[in-house]
Design a protein around this motif. Structure first.
Motif, PDB file in Angstrom:
ATOM      1  N   TYR A   1      -0.285   2.481   3.756  1.00  0.00           N
ATOM      2  CA  TYR A   1      -1.336   2.413   4.771  1.00  0.00           C
ATOM      3  C   TYR A   1      -2.506   3.336   4.426  1.00  0.00           C
ATOM      4  O   TYR A   1      -3.665   2.984   4.645  1.00  0.00           O
ATOM      5  CB  TYR A   1      -0.775   2.792   6.147  1.00  0.00           C
TER       6      TYR A   1
ATOM      7  N   LEU B   1      -9.584   2.516   1.494  1.00  0.00           N
ATOM      8  CA  LEU B   1     -10.398   1.426   0.938  1.00  0.00           C
ATOM      9  C   LEU B   1     -11.260   0.803   2.037  1.00  0.00           C
ATOM     10  O   LEU B   1     -12.465   0.574   1.834  1.00  0.00           O
ATOM     11  CB  LEU B   1      -9.499   0.360   0.304  1.00  0.00           C
ATOM     12  N   ALA B   2     -10.650   0.523   3.176  1.00  0.00           N
ATOM     13  CA  ALA B   2     -11.391  -0.113   4.266  1.00  0.00           C
ATOM     14  C   ALA B   2     -12.537   0.776   4.751  1.00  0.00           C
ATOM     15  O   ALA B   2     -13.659   0.293   4.982  1.00  0.00           O
ATOM     16  CB  ALA B   2     -10.439  -0.435   5.426  1.00  0.00           C
TER      17      ALA B   2
ATOM     18  N   LEU C   1     -10.501   0.271  -6.286  1.00  0.00           N
ATOM     19  CA  LEU C   1     -11.565  -0.533  -5.693  1.00  0.00           C
ATOM     20  C   LEU C   1     -12.553   0.350  -4.927  1.00  0.00           C
ATOM     21  O   LEU C   1     -13.769   0.102  -4.967  1.00  0.00           O
ATOM     22  CB  LEU C   1     -10.955  -1.582  -4.763  1.00  0.00           C
ATOM     23  N   ALA C   2     -12.044   1.389  -4.261  1.00  0.00           N
ATOM     24  CA  ALA C   2     -12.937   2.312  -3.551  1.00  0.00           C
ATOM     25  C   ALA C   2     -13.854   3.029  -4.538  1.00  0.00           C
ATOM     26  O   ALA C   2     -15.052   3.213  -4.278  1.00  0.00           O
ATOM     27  CB  ALA C   2     -12.114   3.320  -2.751  1.00  0.00           C
TER      28      ALA C   2
ATOM     29  N   SER D   1      -3.713   4.300   1.502  1.00  0.00           N
ATOM     30  CA  SER D   1      -4.601   3.752   0.480  1.00  0.00           C
ATOM     31  C   SER D   1      -5.453   2.620   1.048  1.00  0.00           C
ATOM     32  O   SER D   1      -6.650   2.513   0.743  1.00  0.00           O
ATOM     33  CB  SER D   1      -3.793   3.266  -0.729  1.00  0.00           C
ATOM     34  N   LEU D   2      -4.864   1.782   1.896  1.00  0.00           N
ATOM     35  CA  LEU D   2      -5.617   0.674   2.478  1.00  0.00           C
ATOM     36  C   LEU D   2      -6.664   1.168   3.479  1.00  0.00           C
ATOM     37  O   LEU D   2      -7.775   0.623   3.543  1.00  0.00           O
ATOM     38  CB  LEU D   2      -4.654  -0.306   3.161  1.00  0.00           C
TER      39      LEU D   2
ATOM     40  N   PRO E   1      -6.127   0.126  -4.221  1.00  0.00           N
ATOM     41  CA  PRO E   1      -7.230   0.315  -3.264  1.00  0.00           C
ATOM     42  C   PRO E   1      -8.146   1.481  -3.630  1.00  0.00           C
ATOM     43  O   PRO E   1      -9.355   1.411  -3.403  1.00  0.00           O
ATOM     44  CB  PRO E   1      -6.500   0.574  -1.940  1.00  0.00           C
TER      45      PRO E   1
ATOM     46  N   VAL F   1      -0.067  -1.403  -4.602  1.00  0.00           N
ATOM     47  CA  VAL F   1      -0.931  -1.154  -3.448  1.00  0.00           C
ATOM     48  C   VAL F   1      -1.269   0.323  -3.303  1.00  0.00           C
ATOM     49  O   VAL F   1      -2.284   0.680  -2.693  1.00  0.00           O
ATOM     50  CB  VAL F   1      -0.272  -1.678  -2.150  1.00  0.00           C
TER      51      VAL F   1
END
Length: 284
Positions: free
Chosen positions: A268, A274-275, A25-26, A270-271, A22, A18
């Protein structure tokens, strides 16, 4: 075999994928300027999983003797006899095969660059034997995630990919310095190298802070270079707040809060990035 696979995945902390996935993906979202095709996303994820699994497997295999002497790591699967070196090597080979096949399915440049990625994966596990910059080499390994995703989409390396990769590099190197504080005394006595061994606790805390400031500066540079919007800026602000909290937890060198600072906050971060990237790209 199922039990060995379970032990291997636990040994390499597969859940910690994780941290870098991310950002991969970003990188893909930014390169595509929207949502990449399902096929591209699939092979990017598989390449990332293969690279990260091989890297951690190599690290555990190469460091098995050192881990056996370190009280903190003596219970890991190989020193504890829960999994053999031959089985570990088999999983590493399979993971490298996944990386190479995935790279080939993405585009020729990804395949050409994959041996360079493998070189740094192997180099990292040996760095502590001769240099304090192992943390930076680890950062380079994970920086390959967003750069590789960008190459997967566009077939070339552009400045924004390098900026995002640089942000990941300094982010990872910074939190790896904090993580290495746990082994300061062991590494010092064993003749191993790290920034904590070179600078001590206080110096390491300051170096990690500087690295994370550089990360934030690079994210701001990416914001400016790609003319991103409010969602991405919000992600930077939240990330800055979480980094500040991470360093506040360890402000006095007390490592009792390291798990919260290392695992929770960085997962958190990295997420969140990405978000915020997805929201920004898809909104436009």
């Amino acid at each position: 075999m199922l039990r060995k696979i379970t032990i291997f995945l636990e040994m390499i902390k597969f859940s910690h994928t994780v941290f870098a996935l991310p950002f991969a993906l970003a990188g893909g979202l930014l390169a595509a300027g929207g949502l990449p095709t399902a096929g591209k996303l699939l092979w990017i994820v598989l390449a990332m999983v293969g690279a990260r699994t091989a890297a951690m497997g190599l690290n555990r295999l190469i460091d098995a003797e050192i881990d056996a002497r370190n009280p903190r790591t003596a219970g890991r699967a190989i020193p504890a006899g829960l999994i053999g070196k031959g089985t570990t090597l088999l999983f590493i080979v399979l993971s490298l095969a996944l990386l190479l096949v995935s790279s080939a399915r993405l585009n020729p440049l990804c395949l050409k660059l994959s041996p360079l990625a493998v070189f740094f994966l192997v180099l990292y596990s040996y760095c502590k034997r001769f240099t304090s910059l192992a943390h930076v080499v680890l950062g380079i390994c994970l920086a390959a995630a967003p750069i590789g995703a960008w190459v997967a989409i566009r077939g070339r390396i552009d400045a924004p990919a390098l900026i995002l990769g640089g942000a990941v590099l300094f982010w990872v190197a910074g939190f790896d310095i904090l993580y290495a504080l746990q082994d300061l005394e062991f590494d010092r006595n064993a003749g191993l190298h790290s920034i904590p061994v070179a600078l001590g606790v206080e110096g390491s805390l300051w170096m990690a802070r500087i690295f994370h400031l550089v990360m934030l500066a690079l994210l701001l540079g990416l914001f400016t270079t790609l003319r991103l919007g409010g969602f991405f800026m919000a992600g930077i602000v939240v990330t800055a707040g979480m980094l500040l909290y991470e360093h506040w937890l360890l402000r006095d060198g007390n490592l009792d809060r390291l798990d919260a600072a290392f695992f929770n906050m960085n997962g958190y971060i990295s997420l969140v990035m990405l978000a915020s990237t997805a929201a920004d790209v898809l909104a436009r």
